[in-house]
Design a protein around this motif. Structure first.
Motif, PDB file in Angstrom:
ATOM      1  N   HIS A 195       0.816  -1.220   0.000  1.00 54.22           N
ATOM      2  CA  HIS A 195       0.000   0.000   0.000  1.00 54.22           C
ATOM      3  C   HIS A 195       0.854   1.276   0.000  1.00 54.22           C
ATOM      4  CE1 HIS A 195      -3.209  -2.831   1.055  1.00 54.22           C
ATOM      5  NE2 HIS A 195      -4.035  -1.899   0.631  1.00 54.22           N
ATOM      6  N   GLY A 196       2.145   1.130  -0.176  1.00 59.51           N
ATOM      7  CA  GLY A 196       3.023   2.299  -0.237  1.00 59.51           C
ATOM      8  C   GLY A 196       3.252   2.966   1.112  1.00 59.51           C
ATOM      9  N   VAL A 197       3.152   2.184   2.185  1.00 56.68           N
ATOM     10  CA  VAL A 197       3.346   2.738   3.532  1.00 56.68           C
ATOM     11  C   VAL A 197       4.706   2.288   4.074  1.00 56.68           C
ATOM     12  CG1 VAL A 197       2.426   2.805   5.890  1.00 56.68           C
ATOM     13  CG2 VAL A 197       0.849   2.648   3.948  1.00 56.68           C
ATOM     14  N   TRP A 198       5.498   3.257   4.488  1.00 58.46           N
ATOM     15  CA  TRP A 198       6.812   2.948   5.050  1.00 58.46           C
ATOM     16  C   TRP A 198       6.657   2.456   6.486  1.00 58.46           C
ATOM     17  CZ3 TRP A 198      11.344   3.423   2.250  1.00 58.46           C
ATOM     18  CH2 TRP A 198      11.265   4.133   1.046  1.00 58.46           C
ATOM     19  N   VAL A 199       7.525   1.524   6.877  1.00 60.87           N
ATOM     20  CA  VAL A 199       7.530   1.034   8.261  1.00 60.87           C
ATOM     21  C   VAL A 199       8.916   1.299   8.841  1.00 60.87           C
ATOM     22  CG1 VAL A 199       7.217  -0.955   9.797  1.00 60.87           C
ATOM     23  CG2 VAL A 199       5.845  -0.773   7.695  1.00 60.87           C
ATOM     24  N   MET A 200       8.917   1.921  10.024  1.00 61.04           N
ATOM     25  CA  MET A 200      10.186   2.322  10.656  1.00 61.04           C
ATOM     26  C   MET A 200      10.217   1.817  12.098  1.00 61.04           C
ATOM     27  SD  MET A 200      11.060   6.281  11.418  1.00 61.04           S
ATOM     28  CE  MET A 200      11.858   6.845   9.934  1.00 61.04           C
ATOM     29  N   ASN A 201      11.355   1.283  12.528  1.00 61.29           N
ATOM     30  CA  ASN A 201      11.486   0.909  13.948  1.00 61.29           C
ATOM     31  C   ASN A 201      12.738   1.557  14.538  1.00 61.29           C
ATOM     32  OD1 ASN A 201      13.574  -0.650  12.929  1.00 61.29           O
ATOM     33  ND2 ASN A 201      12.912  -2.549  13.900  1.00 61.29           N
ATOM     34  N   THR A 202      13.012   1.249  15.804  1.00 58.78           N
ATOM     35  CA  THR A 202      14.196   1.829  16.475  1.00 58.78           C
ATOM     36  C   THR A 202      15.087   0.689  16.978  1.00 58.78           C
ATOM     37  OG1 THR A 202      13.005   1.914  18.577  1.00 58.78           O
ATOM     38  CG2 THR A 202      12.951   3.891  17.220  1.00 58.78           C
ATOM     39  N   PRO A 203      15.740  -0.007  16.058  1.00 60.92           N
ATOM     40  CA  PRO A 203      16.516  -1.176  16.472  1.00 60.92           C
ATOM     41  C   PRO A 203      17.648  -0.763  17.403  1.00 60.92           C
ATOM     42  CG  PRO A 203      17.071  -0.564  14.223  1.00 60.92           C
ATOM     43  CD  PRO A 203      15.937   0.318  14.638  1.00 60.92           C
ATOM     44  N   GLY A 204      17.855  -1.503  18.424  1.00 61.75           N
ATOM     45  CA  GLY A 204      18.985  -1.223  19.314  1.00 61.75           C
ATOM     46  C   GLY A 204      18.630  -0.352  20.497  1.00 61.75           C
ATOM     47  N   ALA A 205      17.538   0.401  20.414  1.00 58.62           N
ATOM     48  CA  ALA A 205      17.242   1.352  21.491  1.00 58.62           C
ATOM     49  C   ALA A 205      16.863   0.652  22.802  1.00 58.62           C
ATOM     50  CB  ALA A 205      16.125   2.298  21.049  1.00 58.62           C
ATOM     51  N   ASN A 206      16.331  -0.559  22.705  1.00 53.86           N
ATOM     52  CA  ASN A 206      16.002  -1.261  23.946  1.00 53.86           C
ATOM     53  C   ASN A 206      16.796  -2.545  24.165  1.00 53.86           C
ATOM     54  OD1 ASN A 206      14.590  -2.920  22.170  1.00 53.86           O
ATOM     55  ND2 ASN A 206      12.629  -1.941  22.585  1.00 53.86           N
ATOM     56  N   THR A 207      17.914  -2.666  23.465  1.00 52.64           N
ATOM     57  CA  THR A 207      18.762  -3.860  23.573  1.00 52.64           C
ATOM     58  C   THR A 207      19.175  -4.154  25.013  1.00 52.64           C
ATOM     59  OG1 THR A 207      19.683  -3.479  21.379  1.00 52.64           O
ATOM     60  CG2 THR A 207      21.002  -4.830  22.862  1.00 52.64           C
ATOM     61  N   ILE A 208      19.700  -3.151  25.688  1.00 55.37           N
ATOM     62  CA  ILE A 208      20.241  -3.381  27.029  1.00 55.37           C
ATOM     63  C   ILE A 208      19.142  -3.792  28.005  1.00 55.37           C
ATOM     64  CG2 ILE A 208      21.476  -2.307  28.996  1.00 55.37           C
ATOM     65  CD1 ILE A 208      23.236  -2.891  26.477  1.00 55.37           C
ATOM     66  N   SER A 209      17.997  -3.136  27.893  1.00 53.64           N
ATOM     67  CA  SER A 209      16.879  -3.496  28.774  1.00 53.64           C
ATOM     68  C   SER A 209      16.430  -4.932  28.544  1.00 53.64           C
ATOM     69  CB  SER A 209      15.706  -2.539  28.556  1.00 53.64           C
ATOM     70  OG  SER A 209      16.003  -1.297  29.134  1.00 53.64           O
ATOM     71  N   ALA A 210      16.357  -5.338  27.284  1.00 55.87           N
ATOM     72  CA  ALA A 210      15.951  -6.718  26.978  1.00 55.87           C
ATOM     73  C   ALA A 210      16.985  -7.709  27.512  1.00 55.87           C
ATOM     74  CB  ALA A 210      15.779  -6.886  25.474  1.00 55.87           C
ATOM     75  N   ALA A 211      18.273  -7.368  27.340  1.00 59.84           N
ATOM     76  CA  ALA A 211      19.342  -8.258  27.812  1.00 59.84           C
ATOM     77  C   ALA A 211      19.334  -8.350  29.337  1.00 59.84           C
ATOM     78  CB  ALA A 211      20.702  -7.764  27.308  1.00 59.84           C
ATOM     79  N   GLU A 212      19.188  -7.226  30.006  1.00 62.67           N
ATOM     80  CA  GLU A 212      19.167  -7.242  31.482  1.00 62.67           C
ATOM     81  C   GLU A 212      17.969  -8.039  31.996  1.00 62.67           C
ATOM     82  OE1 GLU A 212      19.423  -3.299  33.100  1.00 62.67           O
ATOM     83  OE2 GLU A 212      21.476  -2.987  32.390  1.00 62.67           O
ATOM     84  N   MET A 213      16.825  -7.886  31.332  1.00 65.12           N
ATOM     85  CA  MET A 213      15.625  -8.636  31.724  1.00 65.12           C
ATOM     86  C   MET A 213      15.889 -10.140  31.613  1.00 65.12           C
ATOM     87  SD  MET A 213      12.501  -8.251  32.687  1.00 65.12           S
ATOM     88  CE  MET A 213      10.955  -9.140  32.758  1.00 65.12           C
ATOM     89  N   THR A 214      16.543 -10.534  30.535  1.00 66.35           N
ATOM     90  CA  THR A 214      16.859 -11.951  30.328  1.00 66.35           C
ATOM     91  C   THR A 214      17.752 -12.473  31.449  1.00 66.35           C
ATOM     92  OG1 THR A 214      16.726 -11.553  27.956  1.00 66.35           O
ATOM     93  CG2 THR A 214      17.858 -13.575  28.652  1.00 66.35           C
TER      94      THR A 214
END
Ligand SMILES: O=C(O)[C@H](O)COP(=O)(O)O
Length: 320
Positions: free
Chosen positions: A90-109
């Protein structure tokens, strides 16, 4: 098509207030709403951009109804709740923020691994219930145990670094990483078939894709050491919930820590798994830290602003 002309922005999941402020400063008209699927479908046509976390299912019917939609922003990493192929179509761009929550995810693990080793949540509950039960909660040291990491991207590697300091042996697998690179991170690279019999703990750090769905299932769990412990702070569905319960009940799996579920919130059919005495569970809290939320909000706002002003920005996961 003027992709960069973003005037009206709809936010449908909780996002740090700095995001709203930044976009308003950039001249955007921003609405924050908690909507049902039907409400979202009926209102989306008014907006140029939709901003979500994991709570909103951005399905093909949402995208098709978004007649003015140019951008879907994901304040976080996983885009499995967004139908990216439909957006592209549909011509819609998708954008994320890779890496911005890496440390939080790792610490949670890491926190979940420790919680499993010492049954901290279960022991805490007995004391809150007015009991003093020490015998029930004999734990194990992590030193000398083997942690298997499936998926050696940003999060998997940060988990490796942290858990090595507990004296764990770190083994891992990633189809996109050569063995030599894994070795540079202190991870012994092994094929999955070699991993199953040696792992004391298995943690998954892969995105949810057709290839990774049910990656950890009965077929795999029966090849593991009896009493193996499983951690999933990545995505529901990577560890098969039915199989996990079956192997916990047989004692083949000695414990599981789950932050994510195939369906969120999990339905009644998952209650037996959640209530199992060897299961530690949290409601998808991996990225729920002040720091991670400020970072994802700041990164996404900056990326969108940059896109509006220059027509270029990092973070796109599709190409139109
Ligand atoms: O993919 C992610 O970024 C994490 O799973 C966090 O999801 P959330 O933004 O819904 O907390």
């Amino acid at each position: 098509m003027h992709h960069k002309n973003i005037k009206k922005v709809l936010i449908t999941d909780p996002i740090d207030p700095t995001f709203v402020q930044c976009l308003r400063n950039a001249g955007c008209d921003v609405d924050e709403k908690k909507l049902t699927k039907d409400q979202l479908i009926s209102q989306i046509a008014d907006y140029d951009a939709l901003v979500v976390r994991s709570g909103t299912q951005v399905t093909v019917d949402v995208i098709a109804a978004g007649k003015n939609l140019k951008l879907i922003g994901r304040a976080g990493t996983g885009v499995d709740n967004i139908d990216v192929p439909a957006a592209t179509k549909h011509g819609v761009w998708v954008m994320n923020t890779p890496g911005a929550n890496t440390i939080s995810a790792a610490e949670m693990t890491c926190a979940l691994i420790l919680a499993l080793a010492r049954q901290i949540p279960q022991a805490c509950q007995t004391l809150k219930d007015g009991r003093w039960d020490r015998k029930l909660f004999m734990g194990n040291e992590l030193m000398g145990k083997t942690l298997a990491i499936l998926g050696l991207g940003r999060i998997g590697r940060e988990v490796a670094t942290r858990m090595r300091s507990f004296g764990m042996t770190i083994v891992g697998f990633d189809p996109f990483m050569p063995a030599e690179t894994a070795a540079q991170y202190g991870i012994q690279f092994m094929a999955p078939e070699q991993i199953w019999p040696v792992a004391d703990y298995i943690t998954v750090h892969v995105p949810l894709l057709p290839e990774t769905e049910n990656l950890v299932c009965s077929e795999v769990l029966v090849k593991c050491k009896r009493g193996v412990k499983i951690i999933n702070a990545a995505r529901g569905g990577i560890v098969n919930e039915k199989d996990l319960l079956k192997e916990l009940e047989s004692g083949q799996v000695g414990g599981a820590a789950l932050d994510v579920f195939a369906e969120e919130p999990p339905g009644p059919e998952v209650q037996k798994l959640l209530k199992h005495s060897k299961v530690v569970c949290t409601p998808h809290l991996g990225a729920s830290t002040t720091e991670a939320q400020e970072r994802v909000a700041g990164d996404l706002a900056e990326q969108i602003q940059q896109w509006i002003t220059t027509g270029n920005a990092p973070g796109f996961v599709n190409k139109i």
